[in-house]
Scaffold this active site. Sequence first.
Site, PDB file in Angstrom:
ATOM      1  N   SER A 167     -18.195  73.164 113.193  1.00  0.00           N
ATOM      2  CA  SER A 167     -16.949  72.659 113.762  1.00  0.00           C
ATOM      3  C   SER A 167     -16.039  73.831 114.133  1.00  0.00           C
ATOM      4  O   SER A 167     -16.421  74.652 114.967  1.00  0.00           O
ATOM      5  CB  SER A 167     -16.297  71.690 112.771  1.00  0.00           C
ATOM      6  OG  SER A 167     -15.306  70.913 113.427  1.00  0.00           O
ATOM      7  N   ASP A 221     -20.783  61.361 115.380  1.00  0.00           N
ATOM      8  CA  ASP A 221     -19.676  62.233 114.982  1.00  0.00           C
ATOM      9  C   ASP A 221     -18.391  61.716 115.640  1.00  0.00           C
ATOM     10  O   ASP A 221     -18.294  61.673 116.870  1.00  0.00           O
ATOM     11  CB  ASP A 221     -20.010  63.651 115.448  1.00  0.00           C
ATOM     12  CG  ASP A 221     -19.017  64.693 114.979  1.00  0.00           C
ATOM     13  OD1 ASP A 221     -17.815  64.376 114.889  1.00  0.00           O
ATOM     14  OD2 ASP A 221     -19.444  65.830 114.710  1.00  0.00           O
ATOM     15  N   HIS A 257     -20.027  63.892 111.134  1.00  0.00           N
ATOM     16  CA  HIS A 257     -19.486  65.265 111.122  1.00  0.00           C
ATOM     17  C   HIS A 257     -19.526  65.896 109.722  1.00  0.00           C
ATOM     18  O   HIS A 257     -19.038  67.003 109.530  1.00  0.00           O
ATOM     19  CB  HIS A 257     -18.031  65.212 111.624  1.00  0.00           C
ATOM     20  CG  HIS A 257     -17.497  66.530 112.111  1.00  0.00           C
ATOM     21  ND1 HIS A 257     -18.033  67.205 113.191  1.00  0.00           N
ATOM     22  CD2 HIS A 257     -16.470  67.308 111.682  1.00  0.00           C
ATOM     23  CE1 HIS A 257     -17.356  68.334 113.394  1.00  0.00           C
ATOM     24  NE2 HIS A 257     -16.399  68.419 112.489  1.00  0.00           N
TER      25      HIS A 257
END
Lengths: 277, 277
Positions: free
Chosen positions: A147, A223, A256
Amino acid sequence: MKVLSTSKSHGGIQGVYSHSSEVCACEMTFAVFAPPQAVEGHVPVLWYLSGLTCTHANVMDKGEYRRLAAELGLVIVCPDTSPRGADVPDEKDNWQFGCGAGFYVDATQAPYAKNYRMYSYVAEELPALVAANFPVDMSRQSIFGHSMGGHGALTIALRTPGRFRSCSAFAPIVQPTTAGWSRPALEKYLGSDENSWRAYDATLLIEDGHRYGELLVDQGTADGFLQDGLRPWLLEEACKKAGIALTLRMQEGYDHSYNFISTFMDDHLRWHAARLA
Amino acid sequence: MKVLSTSKSHGGIQGVYSHSSEVCACEMTFAVFAPPQAVEGHVPVLWYLSGLTCTHANVMDKGEYRRLAAELGLVIVCPDTSPRGADVPDEKDNWQFGCGAGFYVDATQAPYAKNYRMYSYVAEELPALVAANFPVDMSRQSIFGHSMGGHGALTIALRTPGRFRSCSAFAPIVQPTTAGWSRPALEKYLGSDENSWRAYDATLLIEDGHRYGELLVDQGTADGFLQDGLRPWLLEEACKKAGIALTLRMQEGYDHSYNFISTFMDDHLRWHAARLA
């Protein structure tokens, strides 16, 4: 450097350390896993950069990297994601800015410029400290992250040609200059001149001529940040134009979380190990 | 049963669920990992009991069981370690009693008898709920656990002959009736008649005639609780006298943490899978 804790794991040592950082003007904590092979000699080092809200500890606890890193003989270094402490300016209750959200930039704006220098910290100060204190072969380094940390890995790799033998990312923020969760932070750290943001955006670095041999990116289709925050197709497009060999794998049904990261951790470790051999 | 969260991991689903427990008279939370094979049909189930201070979440986050459980086709169920909630009597700041420290007993003493019935909860109520809601083959069950949860696994397996095909433990409390960190809890839950404690002590259950085919125990030599709290040699002695095949492995340099558990998780999963085949 202070040793905060060490614990035997998979034949190696998972340690947590801290040091007084000149670059960030505060005490910084980081984690290092040294595989069993590190007792015999210097081994390759793989840098893992974490995402928003994380410290060094999240991936250390949930990333499931030690079993295979021990087998492959890789040192894994996990830095924190920002400066921290009573003297570090922060915005309470804002998880997208300040503590836990350093975005791997060198801030230029007051009052953040004094501490929020995570680019130089991760790219320069911490590597020197690790090289001096651990049995690492600094001619064999690779980098990856998740991320915000995927953004960090991509941008640092693009800006330091020849430094990292390989670079990969889990669900990276590929274009922070246009994503809603990163624009306010970039403006506060770097000011309103968006040209100064380009050095911290993987797609724009590529547009500006930076190159990298090959990249591996995994992205979960479930996600929640995919459409607005991550948008890997922007990296795909930039790489295509620039002739960069990107392997982008859309992973069906993954979110995620660290469940996604840990699922594909082995693949990434093997990818890097093959290039660090 | 409420679904609190689900997340894809290693091809399976890591879920967290809660339900209103009659046995514990409160809402109870637990984690279930369903491997990819569970989509096709009913699969074996392996129960993991956690140690002092833990909830269902600690081993879910740090136990590193999903990769191999997905490969071997095992459902992994991780219960909480005690009843919890505003109505559950607890001792604040005492990590060896009350919330997080149910010790897998059925309390008989007021005010604990109403909620602290973790033996019946883990041995009866939760298995019925899991059988009704997940694709598990209840004729193929095994059990393991860590520390207080190792005690739980050993005592429940010894008391339910034929139920569990295999039983193992990481650093179990093998004789809670004589260890300093468990005696006060047993007295508060069960009263001062120590004869009533014998049903919750693996070594005394064996002394009283309970038997089990074979047991696997791993114990770290650098475990700070080894000498006073864990003392696996007491189990070794009891098993020797009773003719129980105990494999006790002293693991050099390992501590009491999840770094120890996760290091030997694969071994235990393979041990159970072989016996669940």
